[in-house]
Design an enzyme around this catalytic site. Structure first.
Site, short mmCIF file in Angstrom:
data_model
loop_
_atom_site.label_atom_id
_atom_site.label_comp_id
_atom_site.label_asym_id
_atom_site.label_seq_id
_atom_site.Cartn_x
_atom_site.Cartn_y
_atom_site.Cartn_z
N CYS A 95 -1.24 -3.70 3.80
CA CYS A 95 -2.07 -4.88 3.57
C CYS A 95 -1.19 -6.12 3.76
O CYS A 95 0.01 -6.06 3.58
CB CYS A 95 -2.63 -4.87 2.16
SG CYS A 95 -3.63 -3.43 1.79
N HIS A 112 2.74 14.86 5.47
CA HIS A 112 2.56 16.28 5.19
C HIS A 112 3.06 17.00 6.43
O HIS A 112 2.62 16.68 7.54
CB HIS A 112 1.09 16.62 4.91
CG HIS A 112 0.52 15.78 3.82
ND1 HIS A 112 0.79 16.02 2.48
CD2 HIS A 112 -0.26 14.68 3.85
CE1 HIS A 112 0.17 15.10 1.75
NE2 HIS A 112 -0.47 14.28 2.56
N SER A 161 0.83 -1.21 0.00
CA SER A 161 0.00 0.00 0.00
C SER A 161 0.86 1.25 0.00
O SER A 161 1.53 1.52 -0.98
CB SER A 161 -1.04 0.02 1.10
OG SER A 161 -2.04 0.98 0.76
#
EC number: 4.1.1.50
Length: 139
Positions: free
Chosen positions: A83, A68, A63
């Protein structure tokens, strides 16, 4: 109930402002966090904003990891979505907290793809990114 993956949503407060404003340091930290978690890195993209702030993504077979940053507030928002059973997203989270010298952190874990079935036919990870999961074809 079975889930296809775990999604950690982390908020890091009172981070080292220089560390979370250095695009190279942030990129290296996210890549290493993915590796420490046991993930397979397949791509990455990072950008430094002027006058400050970094956003980036590390794409993994299992994944992704994203970040940020708001150095002016000493804050970073991090997602670690994995996953499969062989990746531990908490290891990535713990490593990133340390690297960014986080004074306070919160983390929420969300199970993704919760399915009410006896067994999962396939749990994504590894080479399954291409849709070829050994003897099972996805899609």
């Amino acid at each position: 109930m079975k889930s296809l993956g775990k999604h950690l949503l982390a908020e890091y407060y009172r981070c080292d402002e220089n560390a979370i404003n250095d695009v190279q340091k942030v990129e290296e930290a996210l890549v290493k966090a993915a590796e420490i978690a046991g993930a397979t890195v397949i791509g990455k993209s990072f950008h430094r904003f002027e006058p400050y702030g970094v956003s980036g993504v590390v794409v993994i077979s299992e994944s992704h990891l994203t970040i940020h940053t708001w150095p002016e507030y000493g804050f970073a928002a991090v997602d670690v979505f994995t996953c499969g059973d062989h990746v531990d997203p908490m290891k990535a989270h713990e490593y990133l907290k340390e690297v960014f010298q986080t004074q306070n952190a919160t983390v929420e874990t969300i199970l993704r793809g919760v399915l009410n079935i006896p067994d999962l036919r396939h749990k994504p990870g590894g080479s399954c990114i291409t849709g070829n999961c050994g003897d099972k074809k996805i899609g």
